[in-house]
Scaffold this active site. Structure first.
Site, mmCIF file in Angstrom:
data_model
loop_
_atom_site.group_PDB
_atom_site.id
_atom_site.type_symbol
_atom_site.label_atom_id
_atom_site.label_comp_id
_atom_site.label_asym_id
_atom_site.label_seq_id
_atom_site.Cartn_x
_atom_site.Cartn_y
_atom_site.Cartn_z
ATOM 1 N N ASP A 8 0.818 -1.204 0.000
ATOM 2 C CA ASP A 8 0.000 0.000 0.000
ATOM 3 C C ASP A 8 0.857 1.261 0.000
ATOM 4 O OD1 ASP A 8 -2.010 -1.832 0.146
ATOM 5 O OD2 ASP A 8 -2.790 -1.181 2.093
ATOM 6 N N THR A 120 -8.673 -2.844 9.617
ATOM 7 C CA THR A 120 -8.742 -4.037 8.767
ATOM 8 C C THR A 120 -10.025 -4.823 8.988
ATOM 9 O OG1 THR A 120 -7.698 -6.208 8.354
ATOM 10 C CG2 THR A 120 -7.467 -5.294 10.543
ATOM 11 N N TYR A 148 -3.176 -10.538 15.178
ATOM 12 C CA TYR A 148 -3.177 -9.393 14.261
ATOM 13 C C TYR A 148 -4.494 -8.632 14.351
ATOM 14 C CZ TYR A 148 -3.695 -6.917 9.801
ATOM 15 O OH TYR A 148 -3.932 -5.966 8.843
#
Length: 324
Positions: A8, A120, A148
């Protein structure tokens, strides 16, 4: 921008450069092996050494760049790796967000600097739809299923807290899976397209994967970083889901990738490796991008077939070049 060396980061650096920005990128370690290649690929980016876990280095980076916009893309971003290294994941992906926000606030730029936090879809965890039959939206329930996802959820909530507590312009992009030709080979999509390319050229005889049934909402990274930028151009800080609104399984991705190189009988070429199975798997991730589409005017240019085709063609060309 943190995470300048990632997928990204590269797309965003190019977009900001086209828009006339002076771009600064935080890069970890004085001997980072990606430093030279990053500087060569993006010569218009000024690199600053720093680390999301080192608050003093972030203060220094803010002082040097005096930014109008901060994009926090840096993270330990691989779900499987986060199970093996949960403490590091928490320090970088979770507490690192706090360090960035506090650095902006302590630098006296809280009223003038706009901050983007990369949240996310893994925060949702594939469970507990609060709108049965629809994709996850900004107000859906969170149930992260990995270290995560948990670390990202902390970053998401601390970003919202700074927005509400200090009046800072902090927008969170809840991005569903976004892939492309710059994706790291440790991620399943790029592992598939690189392996398919190598198999088609006789350089590899099979590919080893984990489960093939999980479904993901996949899009193209170049489209999604445009959404990040649009969030910071909006007149109000807010949270936005970026997604395609469709899901496809790992098996579908595999089948389409092999078809790109003319292979229809692909199952004998794929083997399951128990090492790639996760302690807790997310079954389905489906996003609802309607808010971003309506409020920001965000649109995707690359659909799922186009994404797979783009990645396979790139990797075939790349593998051929390595043979020369």
């Amino acid at each position: 921008m943190t995470g300048i060396t990632g997928q990204d980061g590269g797309h965003l650096a190019e977009l900001l450069h086209r828009e006339g920005y002076r771009v600064f990128g935080l890069i970890r370690g004085q001997n980072n092996p990606r430093k030279a290649s990053t500087q060569q690929q993006y010569p218009y980016v000024t690199l600053i050494e720093g680390d999301l876990t080192d608050f003093a280095s972030l203060m220094r980076a803010i002082e040097i760049s005096s930014p109008d916009e901060v994009y926090n893309l840096g993270a330990v971003s691989h779900v499987g790796y986060s199970f093996r290294n949960p403490v590091l994941t928490a320090e970088v992906t979770g507490k690192g967000v706090l360090n960035v926000l506090e650095a902006v606030r302590m630098s006296g730029l809280a009223e003038t600097t706009r901050v983007y936090q990369a949240s996310t879809s893994e925060m949702f965890g594939g469970l507990d739809y609060n709108r049965p039959g629809a994709g996850y939206a900004e107000d859906s329930l969170f149930h992260p299923r990995s270290p995560y996802g948990v670390a990202k959820l902390y970053g998401h909530w601390i970003a919202k807290n700074y927005r509400e507590s200090y009046g800072m312009f902090v927008s969170c992009g809840i991005l569903f899976n976004h892939e492309g030709e710059r994706r790291g080979p440790e991620f399943v999509t790029r592992k598939i397209t690189q392996s398919v390319a190598r198999i088609s050229l006789g350089l590899q005889d099979h590919i080893e994967l984990g489960d093939l049934w999980p479904k993901r909402d996949w899009g193209y990274a170049g489209d999604y970083v445009r959404g990040m930028w649009q969030m910071l151009q909006h007149n109000e800080a807010d949270d936005f889901v970026l997604a395609s609104g469709t899901t496809h399984s790992v098996e579908e991705f595999l089948e389409r990738a092999f078809l790109e190189v003319g292979i229809t009988d692909w199952r004998p070429l794929v083997k399951q490796n128990p090492d790639f199975l996760r302690p807790a798997e997310v079954d389905v991730l489906l996003g609802d991008p309607s808010k971003a589409e309506t409020v920001l005017g965000w649109r995707r240019d690359v659909d799922f077939p186009g994404l797979v085709s783009l990645m396979v063609k790139h990797d075939v060309t790349e593998q051929k070049s390595l043979l020369l």
